[in-house]
Design a protein around this motif. Structure first.
Motif, PDB file in Angstrom:
ATOM      1  N   SER A 129       0.842  -1.195   0.000  1.00  0.00           N
ATOM      2  CA  SER A 129       0.000   0.000   0.000  1.00  0.00           C
ATOM      3  C   SER A 129       0.874   1.240   0.000  1.00  0.00           C
ATOM      4  CB  SER A 129      -0.882   0.006   1.248  1.00  0.00           C
ATOM      5  OG  SER A 129      -0.105   0.335   2.396  1.00  0.00           O
ATOM      6  N   PRO A 130       0.285   2.435  -0.130  1.00  0.00           N
ATOM      7  CA  PRO A 130       1.048   3.664   0.122  1.00  0.00           C
ATOM      8  C   PRO A 130       1.557   3.681   1.562  1.00  0.00           C
ATOM      9  CG  PRO A 130      -1.050   4.154  -0.925  1.00  0.00           C
ATOM     10  CD  PRO A 130      -1.105   2.718  -0.536  1.00  0.00           C
ATOM     11  N   ARG A 131       2.538   4.502   1.832  1.00  0.00           N
ATOM     12  CA  ARG A 131       3.081   4.646   3.182  1.00  0.00           C
ATOM     13  C   ARG A 131       2.849   6.073   3.657  1.00  0.00           C
ATOM     14  NH1 ARG A 131       9.319   3.242   4.326  1.00  0.00           N
ATOM     15  NH2 ARG A 131       9.550   4.962   2.814  1.00  0.00           N
ATOM     16  N   PHE A 132       2.287   6.200   4.858  1.00  0.00           N
ATOM     17  CA  PHE A 132       1.979   7.523   5.393  1.00  0.00           C
ATOM     18  C   PHE A 132       1.793   7.412   6.910  1.00  0.00           C
ATOM     19  CE2 PHE A 132      -1.797   5.375   3.843  1.00  0.00           C
ATOM     20  CZ  PHE A 132      -2.618   5.366   4.952  1.00  0.00           C
ATOM     21  N   TYR A 133       1.731   8.549   7.582  1.00  0.00           N
ATOM     22  CA  TYR A 133       1.505   8.570   9.026  1.00  0.00           C
ATOM     23  C   TYR A 133       0.000   8.570   9.297  1.00  0.00           C
ATOM     24  CZ  TYR A 133       6.402   9.264  10.102  1.00  0.00           C
ATOM     25  OH  TYR A 133       7.763   9.080  10.238  1.00  0.00           O
ATOM     26  N   ALA A 134      -0.429   7.631  10.136  1.00  0.00           N
ATOM     27  CA  ALA A 134      -1.856   7.442  10.402  1.00  0.00           C
ATOM     28  C   ALA A 134      -2.157   7.626  11.882  1.00  0.00           C
ATOM     29  CB  ALA A 134      -2.295   6.048   9.956  1.00  0.00           C
ATOM     30  N   ASP A 135      -3.414   7.989  12.157  1.00  0.00           N
ATOM     31  CA  ASP A 135      -3.884   8.127  13.540  1.00  0.00           C
ATOM     32  C   ASP A 135      -4.868   7.040  13.937  1.00  0.00           C
ATOM     33  OD1 ASP A 135      -2.456  10.222  14.604  1.00  0.00           O
ATOM     34  OD2 ASP A 135      -3.829  11.753  13.858  1.00  0.00           O
ATOM     35  N   SER A 136      -5.665   6.539  12.983  1.00  0.00           N
ATOM     36  CA  SER A 136      -6.671   5.541  13.323  1.00  0.00           C
ATOM     37  C   SER A 136      -7.021   4.718  12.096  1.00  0.00           C
ATOM     38  CB  SER A 136      -7.936   6.194  13.893  1.00  0.00           C
ATOM     39  OG  SER A 136      -8.550   7.025  12.923  1.00  0.00           O
ATOM     40  N   GLN A 137      -7.629   3.543  12.354  1.00  0.00           N
ATOM     41  CA  GLN A 137      -8.019   2.637  11.287  1.00  0.00           C
ATOM     42  C   GLN A 137      -9.346   1.985  11.640  1.00  0.00           C
ATOM     43  OE1 GLN A 137      -5.388  -0.728  10.691  1.00  0.00           O
ATOM     44  NE2 GLN A 137      -6.092  -1.079   8.608  1.00  0.00           N
ATOM     45  N   HIS A 138     -10.215   1.852  10.643  1.00  0.00           N
ATOM     46  CA  HIS A 138     -11.471   1.137  10.779  1.00  0.00           C
ATOM     47  C   HIS A 138     -11.437  -0.070   9.839  1.00  0.00           C
ATOM     48  CE1 HIS A 138     -13.453   4.633  12.800  1.00  0.00           C
ATOM     49  NE2 HIS A 138     -12.581   5.308  12.055  1.00  0.00           N
ATOM     50  N   ILE A 139     -11.769  -1.257  10.350  1.00  0.00           N
ATOM     51  CA  ILE A 139     -11.805  -2.466   9.536  1.00  0.00           C
ATOM     52  C   ILE A 139     -13.185  -3.097   9.679  1.00  0.00           C
ATOM     53  CG2 ILE A 139     -10.755  -4.704   9.040  1.00  0.00           C
ATOM     54  CD1 ILE A 139      -8.274  -3.727  10.578  1.00  0.00           C
ATOM     55  N   ALA A 140     -13.858  -3.371   8.571  1.00  0.00           N
ATOM     56  CA  ALA A 140     -15.153  -4.041   8.559  1.00  0.00           C
ATOM     57  C   ALA A 140     -15.038  -5.329   7.765  1.00  0.00           C
ATOM     58  CB  ALA A 140     -16.230  -3.147   7.948  1.00  0.00           C
ATOM     59  N   ASN A 141     -15.773  -6.344   8.205  1.00  0.00           N
ATOM     60  CA  ASN A 141     -15.647  -7.676   7.624  1.00  0.00           C
ATOM     61  C   ASN A 141     -17.019  -8.332   7.517  1.00  0.00           C
ATOM     62  OD1 ASN A 141     -15.478 -10.674   9.115  1.00  0.00           O
ATOM     63  ND2 ASN A 141     -14.350 -10.541   7.199  1.00  0.00           N
ATOM     64  N   LEU A 142     -17.250  -9.047   6.415  1.00  0.00           N
ATOM     65  CA  LEU A 142     -18.473  -9.825   6.219  1.00  0.00           C
ATOM     66  C   LEU A 142     -18.079 -11.240   5.847  1.00  0.00           C
ATOM     67  CD1 LEU A 142     -21.591 -10.012   5.931  1.00  0.00           C
ATOM     68  CD2 LEU A 142     -21.283  -9.365   3.519  1.00  0.00           C
ATOM     69  N   GLU A 143     -18.711 -12.237   6.506  1.00  0.00           N
ATOM     70  CA  GLU A 143     -18.438 -13.650   6.249  1.00  0.00           C
ATOM     71  C   GLU A 143     -19.691 -14.333   5.711  1.00  0.00           C
ATOM     72  OE1 GLU A 143     -17.350 -15.419   9.946  1.00  0.00           O
ATOM     73  OE2 GLU A 143     -16.031 -13.767  10.530  1.00  0.00           O
ATOM     74  N   LEU A 144     -19.525 -15.168   4.689  1.00  0.00           N
ATOM     75  CA  LEU A 144     -20.603 -15.983   4.156  1.00  0.00           C
ATOM     76  C   LEU A 144     -20.059 -17.387   3.918  1.00  0.00           C
ATOM     77  CD1 LEU A 144     -22.102 -13.517   1.495  1.00  0.00           C
ATOM     78  CD2 LEU A 144     -23.075 -14.073   3.734  1.00  0.00           C
ATOM     79  N   GLY A 145     -20.742 -18.393   4.455  1.00  0.00           N
ATOM     80  CA  GLY A 145     -20.278 -19.766   4.290  1.00  0.00           C
ATOM     81  C   GLY A 145     -21.426 -20.743   4.230  1.00  0.00           C
TER      82      GLY A 145
END
Length: 387
Positions: A243-259
């Motif tokens: 990915s690009p490289r930069f200074y970050a303060d926070s991250q949000h990760i969302a995930n969906l599972e289907l099986g």
């Protein structure tokens, strides 16, 4: 997710031992060797890969395929039931990786105390996996591919120090957890992570459960230099997807599972989306997914249980096949890589405790790259034995 740097084993041990919660867990586990409710198991995994120019940083037209071998894991797990409602686990892993600057690594994996207040409520404290991502939570012992999908590796945080509450019944689970982020590059980082799942059977006569899950993680990573780097599902490869490289303060990760599971077939898919907030307020968006289909030729493949798919216990001469397609976009604002990977695998269980895994991986990449030769595939072999 911030790429973690591997530290020498003694430094890593010292840093972990200084954490009060882990120390309390270790003290609780100390007398387990004298208890009737003590269980011990060890699993060894030995890998060999042959990877083409695609998987090598700075590869050019003269680059030849590279062959590597490693002790991927020698993991011992100690479980001790303190009483009917409280149990504990201590897990130690030894590895000697082909692409590591250091020698043999020794590190703690799971180290926790868990209390089951009732059939529906459990609490846990210590070091363990954050509840995000089916592929990551399933683990290498039950996973039908040699490595997790590249999207799972990129976006799921793995193990950290924290506390969790789980509510569950026969068909539903809800996990809520808070963690201190254990990463060399992050000062005072913390995370709130949650996951909910449900299993339903649409056609009773077919015994085909459907699994649906969703997860979310908020991660405070103040003033952290962030760059996602991936090896394209080949553990001995270089980090060629970036990915690009930069200074970050926070991250949000969302995930969906289907099986879904039907007799000896198992289908599983996951979708991830991540938003990273730069220190100056700019937003970066990354995403990815995988689709996986697998089957056992001679036995039932397994079932969904407590929010995860539990593979059936294998007998001698069992054979499984697996096909997976993964895609990831680490590109935003016209910077970064986009990649995909097709995996074909065959697993042979020549004994109940012993297996041989064979994976062939066919990659592609676009966007910013770290080599001028993206040709070639990877062939990976893993021997696994539990005793």
């Amino acid at each position: 997710m911030v790429v973690k740097k591997t530290r020498p084993s003694l430094v890593k041990l010292a840093a972990l031992m200084n954490k009060h919660l882990v120390l309390l867990t270790l003290c609780a586990i100390t007398p387990l060797g004298f208890a009737d409710d003590f269980k011990w198991s060890t699993r060894i995994m030995i890998d060999a890969d042959q990877a083409g120019a695609f998987y090598q940083k700075d590869a050019d037209d003269t680059t030849q395929p590279k062959t590597s071998a490693e002790l991927a894991s020698l993991k011992s797990s100690f479980k001790y039931a303190i009483n009917e409602s409280i149990d504990s686990k201590l897990q130690i892993d030894v590895s000697k990786t082909a692409n590591d600057d250091y020698e043999t690594q020794i590190e703690f994996k799971d180290v926790y105390l868990r209390r089951r207040a009732s059939d529906f409520l459990a609490t846990q404290i210590g070091q363990f996996k954050e509840p995000l991502g089916h592929d990551t939570l399933l683990g290498s012992g039950d996973r039908m591919t040699k490595e997790a999908s590249m999207v799972s590796s990129a976006f799921t945080p793995g193990r950290n120090l924290g506390a969790s509450v789980q509510l569950s019944n026969n068909h539903n689970t809800l996990n809520l957890a808070v963690f201190e982020i254990q990463d060399d590059d992050i000062d005072n980082g913390y995370a709130f992570t949650a996951r909910a799942t449900t299993n339903m059977t649409i056609f009773e006569h077919m015994h085909s459960p459907i699994h649906v899950g969703a997860g979310y993680s908020y991660r405070s990573i103040p003033n952290t230099l962030l760059q996602i780097k991936e090896r394209g599902e080949v553990n001995t490869a270089d980090n060629i997807i970036r990915s690009p490289r930069f200074y970050a303060d926070s991250q949000h990760i969302a995930n969906l599972e289907l099986g879904a599971s039907v007799n000896n077939l198992w289908f599983m898919s996951e979708f991830f989306s991540s938003q990273v907030n730069q220190t100056d307020g700019q937003e970066w968006h990354f995403s990815g997914f995988y689709l996986q289909l697998s089957a056992s030729l001679f036995r039932s493949i397994g079932q969904f249980e407590n929010g995860l798919f539990k593979p059936a216990k294998h007998g001698s001469n069992d054979i499984q096949w697996v096909v997976r397609y993964s895609g990831i976009s680490l590109r935003d604002n016209d910077i970064g890589s986009e990649a995909s990977s097709t995996l074909i695998g065959l697993n042979y269980y020549f004994k109940k405790q012993s297996s041989l895994m064979l994976n062939a991986t066919f990659p592609s990449i676009a966007g910013n790259v770290v080599n001028t030769n993206q040709s070639g595939q990877a062939l990976s072999i893993r021997f696994k034995h539990t005793f």
